[in-house]
Design an enzyme around this catalytic site. Structure first.
Site, PDB file in Angstrom:
ATOM      1  CG  ASN A  13      -1.917   1.032   1.290  1.00  0.00           C
ATOM      2  OD1 ASN A  13      -1.642   2.158   0.895  1.00  0.00           O
ATOM      3  ND2 ASN A  13      -3.109   0.713   1.780  1.00  0.00           N
ATOM      4  CD  GLU A  40      -3.491  -8.553   5.718  1.00  0.00           C
ATOM      5  OE1 GLU A  40      -4.692  -8.588   5.987  1.00  0.00           O
ATOM      6  OE2 GLU A  40      -2.906  -7.539   5.311  1.00  0.00           O
ATOM      7  CG  ASP A  69      -2.953  -5.990   9.780  1.00  0.00           C
ATOM      8  OD1 ASP A  69      -2.793  -6.149   8.566  1.00  0.00           O
ATOM      9  OD2 ASP A  69      -4.003  -6.320  10.369  1.00  0.00           O
ATOM     10  NE  ARG A 168      -0.269   4.245   8.300  1.00  0.00           N
ATOM     11  CZ  ARG A 168      -1.539   4.420   7.904  1.00  0.00           C
ATOM     12  NH1 ARG A 168      -2.018   5.618   7.684  1.00  0.00           N
ATOM     13  NH2 ARG A 168      -2.313   3.376   7.712  1.00  0.00           N
TER      14      ARG A 168
HETATM   15  P1  ITT Z   1      -0.463  -4.158   3.428  1.00  0.00           P
HETATM   16  O1  ITT Z   1       0.108  -4.666   2.142  1.00  0.00           O
HETATM   17  O2  ITT Z   1       0.485  -3.301   4.196  1.00  0.00           O
HETATM   18  O3  ITT Z   1      -1.061  -5.241   4.277  1.00  0.00           O
HETATM   19  P2  ITT Z   1      -3.242  -3.194   3.187  1.00  0.00           P
HETATM   20  O4  ITT Z   1      -3.844  -2.089   2.379  1.00  0.00           O
HETATM   21  O5  ITT Z   1      -3.757  -4.585   2.980  1.00  0.00           O
HETATM   22  O6  ITT Z   1      -1.648  -3.132   2.984  1.00  0.00           O
HETATM   23  P3  ITT Z   1      -4.097  -3.197   6.021  1.00  0.00           P
HETATM   24  O7  ITT Z   1      -4.597  -4.588   5.914  1.00  0.00           O
HETATM   25  O8  ITT Z   1      -3.204  -2.853   7.140  1.00  0.00           O
HETATM   26  O9  ITT Z   1      -3.331  -2.766   4.666  1.00  0.00           O
HETATM   27  O10 ITT Z   1      -5.233  -2.085   6.084  1.00  0.00           O
HETATM   28  C1  ITT Z   1      -6.558  -2.345   6.079  1.00  0.00           C
HETATM   29  C2  ITT Z   1      -7.310  -1.307   5.302  1.00  0.00           C
HETATM   30  O11 ITT Z   1      -7.736  -0.288   6.195  1.00  0.00           O
HETATM   31  C3  ITT Z   1      -6.570  -0.583   4.188  1.00  0.00           C
HETATM   32  O12 ITT Z   1      -6.546  -1.312   2.988  1.00  0.00           O
HETATM   33  C4  ITT Z   1      -7.396   0.702   4.063  1.00  0.00           C
HETATM   34  O13 ITT Z   1      -8.530   0.480   3.268  1.00  0.00           O
HETATM   35  C5  ITT Z   1      -7.822   0.930   5.520  1.00  0.00           C
HETATM   36  N1  ITT Z   1      -6.926   1.897   6.179  1.00  0.00           N
HETATM   37  C6  ITT Z   1      -5.847   1.649   6.948  1.00  0.00           C
HETATM   38  N2  ITT Z   1      -5.273   2.778   7.389  1.00  0.00           N
HETATM   39  C7  ITT Z   1      -6.007   3.774   6.875  1.00  0.00           C
HETATM   40  C8  ITT Z   1      -5.924   5.179   6.934  1.00  0.00           C
HETATM   41  O14 ITT Z   1      -4.960   5.819   7.585  1.00  0.00           O
HETATM   42  N3  ITT Z   1      -6.844   5.885   6.293  1.00  0.00           N
HETATM   43  C9  ITT Z   1      -7.842   5.294   5.595  1.00  0.00           C
HETATM   44  N4  ITT Z   1      -7.991   3.971   5.470  1.00  0.00           N
HETATM   45  C10 ITT Z   1      -7.080   3.222   6.111  1.00  0.00           C
END
Ligand code: ITT
Length: 188
Positions: A13, A40, A69, A168
């Protein structure tokens, strides 16, 4: 200032990396991107998912890494989407979440940061309380357009200082304290 070592953020991401880089810059820590799709596991525990993600990422790149995560936990939905936030965003999205909610709109974002190197694995967690807005506002990524942090009238997508108050930011602040201390003790 302690010696700086290469530190990588392993994630698929870009948004998460850019925010983490910006936050750690302010603490004097340089962060590089190791872009990868991370396995995951299915679990109700963000921490368990994050620890597995970190081990998996370290075994692939063999360099000191952090992974993150996150989950959005909505009170009236029993904590949904929680550990399934990524999948739920891709499927029903913000519109789908808004359609599920009535009066009680309390929610929180949780971030788990895990550091991993050859000998150490350490996790840091933090949250950001808030409410889900009644409509989408602003141009942010993920759930930013529907999440209004506590003591704010605006969504995370509308405010300019997200990186000074987000889940974060709070987790990376904990990490920074620990990491800078670790570097200092290696330096001595
Ligand atoms: P990784 O490859 O790092 O796992 P990911 O996008 O799958 O990336 P996560 O599972 O940690 O990441 O995140 C879950 C979701 O939560 C992410 O895809 C976003 O849609 C949402 N999210 C996380 N942090 C956010 C933020 O600061 N603002 C808005 N949405 C957020």
């Amino acid at each position: 200032m302690p010696k700086s070592f290469d530190l990588f953020f392993a994630s698929s991401n870009n948004h998460k990396f850019l925010e983490a880089k910006n936050i750690l810059d302010a603490f004097g820590i340089k962060l590089s991107f190791s872009k990868m799709n991370l396995e995951e596991i299915q679990s109700n525990s963000l921490k368990e998912i994050a620890l597995k993600k970190a081990r998996n990422a370290y075994s692939k790149c063999k360099k000191p890494i952090i992974v993150e995560d996150d989950g959005l936990f909505i009170d009236s939905l029993g904590g949904f989407p929680g550990p399934y936030s990524s999948y739920v965003f891709k499927t029903i999205g913000n519109k789908g979440i808004l359609n599920l909610l009535k009066n009680n709109r309390s929610a929180k974002f949780i971030s788990i940061i895990v550091y991993c190197d050859e000998t150490t694995i350490q996790s840091f967690d933090a949250k950001l309380d808030g409410v889900i807005s009644k409509s989408q506002k602003g141009q942010g990524w993920g759930y930013d357009p529907i999440f209004v942090p506590k003591n704010s009238q605006k969504t995370l997508a509308e405010i300019t200082n997200k990186n000074e108050l987000s889940h974060r930011y709070n987790a990376l602040k904990e990490f920074s304290n620990w990491y800078l201390h670790k570097l200092k003790s290696i330096d001595q």
